[in-house]
Design a protein around this motif. Structure first.
Motif, PDB file in Angstrom:
ATOM      1  N   ILE A  78      81.565  -1.594  10.123  1.00 38.77           N
ATOM      2  CA  ILE A  78      81.972  -2.872  10.717  1.00 38.77           C
ATOM      3  C   ILE A  78      81.631  -2.906  12.202  1.00 38.77           C
ATOM      4  CG2 ILE A  78      83.984  -4.266  11.379  1.00 38.77           C
ATOM      5  CD1 ILE A  78      83.202  -4.705   8.513  1.00 38.77           C
ATOM      6  N   PHE A  79      81.937  -1.822  12.915  1.00 38.72           N
ATOM      7  CA  PHE A  79      81.684  -1.799  14.359  1.00 38.72           C
ATOM      8  C   PHE A  79      80.186  -1.693  14.667  1.00 38.72           C
ATOM      9  CE2 PHE A  79      86.171  -1.432  14.835  1.00 38.72           C
ATOM     10  CZ  PHE A  79      86.439  -1.875  16.119  1.00 38.72           C
ATOM     11  N   ALA A  80      79.439  -1.015  13.798  1.00 39.37           N
ATOM     12  CA  ALA A  80      77.990  -0.984  13.979  1.00 39.37           C
ATOM     13  C   ALA A  80      77.414  -2.385  13.837  1.00 39.37           C
ATOM     14  CB  ALA A  80      77.360  -0.045  12.942  1.00 39.37           C
ATOM     15  N   ASN A  81      77.907  -3.115  12.842  1.00 44.19           N
ATOM     16  CA  ASN A  81      77.423  -4.471  12.599  1.00 44.19           C
ATOM     17  C   ASN A  81      77.828  -5.412  13.735  1.00 44.19           C
ATOM     18  OD1 ASN A  81      76.133  -6.473  11.149  1.00 44.19           O
ATOM     19  ND2 ASN A  81      77.137  -5.966   9.231  1.00 44.19           N
ATOM     20  N   MET A  82      79.076  -5.269  14.212  1.00 42.04           N
ATOM     21  CA  MET A  82      79.530  -6.123  15.312  1.00 42.04           C
ATOM     22  C   MET A  82      78.771  -5.818  16.597  1.00 42.04           C
ATOM     23  SD  MET A  82      83.632  -6.688  14.929  1.00 42.04           S
ATOM     24  CE  MET A  82      84.037  -4.964  15.116  1.00 42.04           C
ATOM     25  N   THR A  83      78.476  -4.528  16.827  1.00 40.42           N
ATOM     26  CA  THR A  83      77.700  -4.155  18.013  1.00 40.42           C
ATOM     27  C   THR A  83      76.301  -4.743  17.924  1.00 40.42           C
ATOM     28  OG1 THR A  83      78.928  -2.082  18.194  1.00 40.42           O
ATOM     29  CG2 THR A  83      76.850  -2.226  19.391  1.00 40.42           C
ATOM     30  N   HIS A  84      75.700  -4.653  16.739  1.00 42.03           N
ATOM     31  CA  HIS A  84      74.367  -5.224  16.529  1.00 42.03           C
ATOM     32  C   HIS A  84      74.378  -6.739  16.779  1.00 42.03           C
ATOM     33  CE1 HIS A  84      70.300  -5.296  14.837  1.00 42.03           C
ATOM     34  NE2 HIS A  84      70.653  -6.407  14.221  1.00 42.03           N
ATOM     35  N   ALA A  85      75.512  -7.381  16.429  1.00 39.27           N
ATOM     36  CA  ALA A  85      75.640  -8.833  16.631  1.00 39.27           C
ATOM     37  C   ALA A  85      76.053  -9.181  18.066  1.00 39.27           C
ATOM     38  CB  ALA A  85      76.659  -9.410  15.651  1.00 39.27           C
ATOM     39  N   GLY A  86      76.368  -8.155  18.869  1.00 35.23           N
ATOM     40  CA  GLY A  86      76.714  -8.383  20.269  1.00 35.23           C
ATOM     41  C   GLY A  86      78.146  -8.803  20.506  1.00 35.23           C
ATOM     42  N   GLU A  87      79.053  -8.484  19.565  1.00 33.02           N
ATOM     43  CA  GLU A  87      80.440  -8.954  19.687  1.00 33.02           C
ATOM     44  C   GLU A  87      81.465  -7.844  19.918  1.00 33.02           C
ATOM     45  OE1 GLU A  87      81.371 -12.088  19.805  1.00 33.02           O
ATOM     46  OE2 GLU A  87      79.272 -12.657  19.668  1.00 33.02           O
ATOM     47  N   VAL A  88      81.058  -6.567  19.849  1.00 30.92           N
ATOM     48  CA  VAL A  88      82.045  -5.493  19.861  1.00 30.92           C
ATOM     49  C   VAL A  88      82.793  -5.383  21.178  1.00 30.92           C
ATOM     50  CG1 VAL A  88      80.543  -3.616  20.666  1.00 30.92           C
ATOM     51  CG2 VAL A  88      82.414  -3.133  19.077  1.00 30.92           C
ATOM     52  N   GLY A  89      82.130  -5.684  22.292  1.00 28.16           N
ATOM     53  CA  GLY A  89      82.791  -5.593  23.596  1.00 28.16           C
ATOM     54  C   GLY A  89      84.003  -6.493  23.678  1.00 28.16           C
ATOM     55  N   LYS A  90      83.879  -7.690  23.119  1.00 29.98           N
ATOM     56  CA  LYS A  90      84.994  -8.636  23.148  1.00 29.98           C
ATOM     57  C   LYS A  90      86.156  -8.146  22.287  1.00 29.98           C
ATOM     58  CE  LYS A  90      81.581 -12.294  23.688  1.00 29.98           C
ATOM     59  NZ  LYS A  90      80.849 -13.380  23.025  1.00 29.98           N
ATOM     60  N   ILE A  91      85.822  -7.492  21.168  1.00 20.71           N
ATOM     61  CA  ILE A  91      86.866  -6.977  20.289  1.00 20.71           C
ATOM     62  C   ILE A  91      87.636  -5.843  20.965  1.00 20.71           C
ATOM     63  CG2 ILE A  91      87.347  -5.929  18.041  1.00 20.71           C
ATOM     64  CD1 ILE A  91      86.272  -8.781  17.860  1.00 20.71           C
ATOM     65  N   LEU A  92      86.910  -4.897  21.563  1.00 17.62           N
ATOM     66  CA  LEU A  92      87.559  -3.743  22.187  1.00 17.62           C
ATOM     67  C   LEU A  92      88.417  -4.142  23.382  1.00 17.62           C
ATOM     68  CD1 LEU A  92      84.735  -1.043  22.026  1.00 17.62           C
ATOM     69  CD2 LEU A  92      86.767  -1.238  20.599  1.00 17.62           C
ATOM     70  N   GLN A  93      88.035  -5.188  24.089  1.00 15.82           N
ATOM     71  CA  GLN A  93      88.844  -5.671  25.201  1.00 15.82           C
ATOM     72  C   GLN A  93      90.218  -6.119  24.726  1.00 15.82           C
ATOM     73  OE1 GLN A  93      86.679  -8.723  27.293  1.00 15.82           O
ATOM     74  NE2 GLN A  93      84.959  -7.379  27.749  1.00 15.82           N
ATOM     75  N   VAL A  94      90.276  -6.546  23.487  1.00 16.28           N
ATOM     76  CA  VAL A  94      91.537  -7.018  22.913  1.00 16.28           C
ATOM     77  C   VAL A  94      92.348  -5.855  22.344  1.00 16.28           C
ATOM     78  CG1 VAL A  94      92.531  -8.427  21.059  1.00 16.28           C
ATOM     79  CG2 VAL A  94      90.607  -9.298  22.401  1.00 16.28           C
ATOM     80  N   PHE A  95      91.654  -4.888  21.702  1.00 18.17           N
ATOM     81  CA  PHE A  95      92.330  -3.811  20.981  1.00 18.17           C
ATOM     82  C   PHE A  95      93.361  -3.074  21.830  1.00 18.17           C
ATOM     83  CE2 PHE A  95      89.987  -2.288  16.947  1.00 18.17           C
ATOM     84  CZ  PHE A  95      89.873  -3.591  16.503  1.00 18.17           C
ATOM     85  N   TRP A  96      92.977  -2.565  22.990  1.00 21.51           N
ATOM     86  CA  TRP A  96      93.873  -1.696  23.752  1.00 21.51           C
ATOM     87  C   TRP A  96      95.051  -2.471  24.314  1.00 21.51           C
ATOM     88  CZ3 TRP A  96      95.055  -2.050  28.976  1.00 21.51           C
ATOM     89  CH2 TRP A  96      94.269  -2.890  29.749  1.00 21.51           C
ATOM     90  N   LYS A  97      94.865  -3.740  24.638  1.00 19.18           N
ATOM     91  CA  LYS A  97      95.968  -4.553  25.153  1.00 19.18           C
ATOM     92  C   LYS A  97      96.984  -4.852  24.049  1.00 19.18           C
ATOM     93  CE  LYS A  97      92.958  -6.665  28.615  1.00 19.18           C
ATOM     94  NZ  LYS A  97      92.245  -7.891  29.051  1.00 19.18           N
TER      95      LYS A  97
END
Length: 392
Positions: A183-202
């Motif tokens: 899932i994270f490989a696919n999201m990174t390929h789509a350019g969206e993983v940074g936005k997801i991780l910004q949310v995760f830790w908060k």
């Protein structure tokens, strides 16, 4: 690998997924997407069976201990779960929008039909029944076994639960890191993983604070009603809290939690009944985590939701997760069905929920078992009060 805990594996999977999505050819990502498609379909197939496995034996076991004590304990546990879910909803809807902005999220970025790569092929695995059918059948069967006291059916339900638990612990949980990595490989390929991780830790930090606040609230209520020292009870609970963080299982923490209840002055008969029972039915920490994570995932995808919709989801959580806390990650597995039916989550969104939940599962379990002892103090007070009044 077996000696490595699930959380480190998931963290490693997320990191590897990001690296694979960023630096490997599209072919590799599509291979992982193929695995995700097959595994996601298997999850869809197994969800009704998980519901049957957990709920039937859980209700059958509860029904066998009929009486006022069971009713009071169950009522306290369910009300506590509802309050925890409502608390999570209020906090999440007021705080999450401050760092999850609709303008920073691209529509259904984690929806595989929209942004993510598809696999080379898929294998359809239609569930043997719908989630709602499984829920209705589980209640009918569980209550029927309790009413008829059928030993043979009860034995079958317990054995089937063991099969489901084995499937979760030996198949689903070991493959989860690969699913999350894909899932994270696919999201990174789509350019969206940074936005997801910004949310995760908060989200993780806010959920942890909510866990601690609900524990304090539970012991404050129990201490006020029973006239016991709240701070001493909280101190006595520390060993149970830390044990649950290590085991990720309410059931595995029962021996330590019984000693905590003893230190809190709960009588032997009550603590030996309430603590194991609440390890099965009391889910305040898991409900906070699941409600918060679900809201975060919906906000990430810019999906609207209402209070009645979320309260229906929370009310169902308190039922569908019965007996699930005994298995690490079991709560989120049991909740997958209502995430799909009540909140219309896609397979990728379910994977995000699993990743978000399991990284916080230890703390949710610790919150669950701490609340168990608060309930034990309350039930013990009511029991001895009634006993005293009858004597007089």
């Amino acid at each position: 690998m077996k000696k490595i805990g699930l959380i480190p594996k998931l963290i490693a999977a997320i990191i590897l997924g990001i690296l694979i999505g960023a630096f490997t050819p599209e072919f590799i990502v599509k291979v992982l997407a193929t695995f995700n498609s097959i595994f996601g379909n298997f999850l869809g197939f197994i969800i009704p069976l998980i519901i049957l496995g957990f709920i039937v034996s859980g209700i059958a076991d509860l029904g066998g201990n009929a009486g006022k004590l069971l009713g009071v304990t169950t009522a306290f546990a369910y009300v506590s779960t509802l309050i925890a879910g409502l608390f999570a909803y209020i906090v999440a809807t007021n705080i999450f929008p401050k760092f999850i902005k609709a303008t920073s999220v691209v529509g259904d970025a984690v929806n595989p039909e929209e942004k993510l790569l598809k696999g080379f092929f898929t294998i359809e695995m239609d569930p043997i029944m719908t989630v709602m059918s499984a829920l209705v059948f589980a209640f009918l069967l569980g209550l029927g076994i309790a009413a008829t006291k059928s030993e043979s059916l009860h034995k079958i339900s317990v054995e089937f639960q063991r099969i489901v638990e084995k499937t979760i612990s030996n198949v689903i949980i070991p493959l989860l890191p690969f699913h999350i990595m894909g899932i994270f490989a696919n999201m990174t390929h789509a350019g969206e993983v940074g936005k997801i991780l910004q949310v995760f830790w908060k989200v993780f930090l806010i959920v942890l604070v909510m866990h601690l606040l609900i524990i304090v609230l539970q012991f404050t209520i129990a201490g006020t009603i029973s006239k016991k020292n709240i701070f001493q009870m909280l101190k006595n609970q520390v060993s149970g809290y830390l044990t649950a963080i290590g085991t990720q299982s309410s059931a595995a923490t029962i021996p330590v939690n019984l000693r905590c209840a003893e230190k809190n002055g709960v009588s032997k008969g009550i603590r030996e009944f309430v603590v194991p029972l609440c390890a099965t039915i009391h889910l305040s920490g898991s409900t906070i985590t699941l409600t918060s994570c679900a809201i975060a995932v919906m906000m990430i995808n810019n999906i609207s939701f209402t209070l009645p919709q979320m309260m229906g989801f929370i009310a169902m959580l308190g039922i569908t997760m019965v007996a699930a806390p005994g298995v690490p990650g079991g709560a989120v597995m049991a909740a997958l069905g209502i995430l799909k039916t009540n909140l219309n989550f896609t397979e990728a969104q379910l994977a995000l929920m699993i990743a978000l939940y399991i990284t916080q599962d230890s703390f949710g379990t610790a919150c669950n078992v701490s609340g168990d002892n608060a309930i034990a103090v309350l039930v013990d007070h009511i029991y001895h009060k009634d006993k005293k009044e009858k004597t007089l």
